[in-house]
Design a protein around this motif. Structure first.
Motif, short mmCIF file in Angstrom:
data_model
loop_
_atom_site.label_atom_id
_atom_site.label_comp_id
_atom_site.label_asym_id
_atom_site.label_seq_id
_atom_site.Cartn_x
_atom_site.Cartn_y
_atom_site.Cartn_z
N VAL A 15 0.76 -1.15 -0.03
CA VAL A 15 0.14 -0.20 0.03
C VAL A 15 0.92 1.05 -0.11
O VAL A 15 1.94 1.20 0.84
CB VAL A 15 -0.83 -0.04 1.12
N ILE A 16 0.54 2.22 -0.80
CA ILE A 16 1.32 3.64 -0.96
C ILE A 16 0.44 4.60 -0.63
O ILE A 16 -0.73 4.64 -0.64
CB ILE A 16 2.13 3.72 -2.24
N LYS A 17 0.92 5.84 -0.36
CA LYS A 17 -0.03 7.10 0.03
C LYS A 17 -0.34 7.58 -1.25
O LYS A 17 -1.50 8.63 -1.24
CB LYS A 17 0.85 8.10 0.70
N GLN A 18 -0.26 7.27 -2.54
CA GLN A 18 -0.56 7.88 -3.77
C GLN A 18 -1.54 6.87 -4.52
O GLN A 18 -1.49 5.79 -4.22
CB GLN A 18 0.51 8.36 -4.69
N SER A 19 -2.46 7.54 -5.28
CA SER A 19 -3.22 6.57 -6.12
C SER A 19 -2.23 5.89 -7.15
O SER A 19 -1.28 6.38 -7.55
CB SER A 19 -4.15 7.59 -7.20
N PRO A 20 -2.67 4.45 -7.48
CA PRO A 20 -3.54 3.65 -7.22
C PRO A 20 -3.49 2.90 -5.79
O PRO A 20 -4.16 2.00 -5.47
CB PRO A 20 -3.37 2.53 -8.06
N TYR A 21 -2.79 3.41 -4.55
CA TYR A 21 -2.79 2.87 -3.21
C TYR A 21 -2.26 1.48 -3.29
O TYR A 21 -1.53 1.24 -2.23
CB TYR A 21 -4.06 3.13 -2.75
N LEU A 22 -2.77 0.74 -4.09
CA LEU A 22 -2.44 -0.79 -3.86
C LEU A 22 -1.52 -1.24 -5.21
O LEU A 22 -2.15 -1.15 -6.17
CB LEU A 22 -3.51 -1.69 -3.81
N VAL A 23 -0.33 -1.27 -4.85
CA VAL A 23 0.67 -1.77 -5.93
C VAL A 23 1.44 -2.97 -5.69
O VAL A 23 1.53 -3.43 -4.71
CB VAL A 23 1.53 -0.69 -6.39
N GLU A 24 2.02 -3.52 -6.96
CA GLU A 24 2.89 -4.65 -6.72
C GLU A 24 4.20 -4.15 -6.59
O GLU A 24 4.73 -3.24 -7.76
CB GLU A 24 2.65 -5.54 -8.08
N ARG A 25 4.96 -4.78 -5.93
CA ARG A 25 6.59 -4.36 -5.80
C ARG A 25 7.28 -5.76 -5.99
O ARG A 25 6.60 -6.84 -5.80
CB ARG A 25 6.82 -3.84 -4.27
N THR A 26 8.36 -5.55 -6.97
CA THR A 26 9.35 -6.69 -7.00
C THR A 26 10.61 -6.68 -6.49
O THR A 26 11.17 -5.62 -6.58
CB THR A 26 9.22 -6.89 -8.72
N THR A 27 11.08 -7.69 -6.18
CA THR A 27 12.52 -7.96 -5.51
C THR A 27 13.14 -8.97 -6.09
O THR A 27 12.11 -9.91 -6.60
CB THR A 27 12.65 -7.73 -4.09
N THR A 28 14.43 -9.12 -6.49
CA THR A 28 14.99 -10.36 -6.82
C THR A 28 15.78 -11.11 -5.70
O THR A 28 16.39 -10.44 -4.98
CB THR A 28 15.92 -9.87 -7.94
N VAL A 29 15.43 -12.34 -5.58
CA VAL A 29 16.11 -13.08 -4.63
C VAL A 29 17.08 -13.96 -5.18
O VAL A 29 16.94 -14.81 -6.47
CB VAL A 29 14.95 -14.05 -3.89
#
Length: 74
Positions: free
Chosen positions: A36-50
């Protein structure tokens, strides 16, 4: 002559398999998670590399400690 050629070819194949067995392989995989972020669209997908290393080395683990049986003892 044919026997020498076959012997050299077999030695090369065995050396190749041995080198591959001891080589550690680095693996990577993406990890996608929702946040969840404070700006629209509020719900986003984040990606990290393992990243991890896989090898053929076997590590010995400790045996688990047995749990004493307390059922029936009063």
């Amino acid at each position: 002559m044919q026997f020498k050629f076959t012997l050299v070819a077999l030695a090369g194949v065995l050396a190749s398999f041995t080198a591959q067995a001891f080589a550690a392989e680095a693996l990577t995989a993406p990890r996608v998670y929702h946040t969840v972020i404070k700006q629209s669209p509020y719900l986003v997908e984040r990606t990290t590399t393992v990243t991890w290393t896989q090898s053929t080395t076997i590590t010995e683990t400790e045996a688990p400690t047995p749990i004493p049986d307390t059922v029936g003892s009063a």
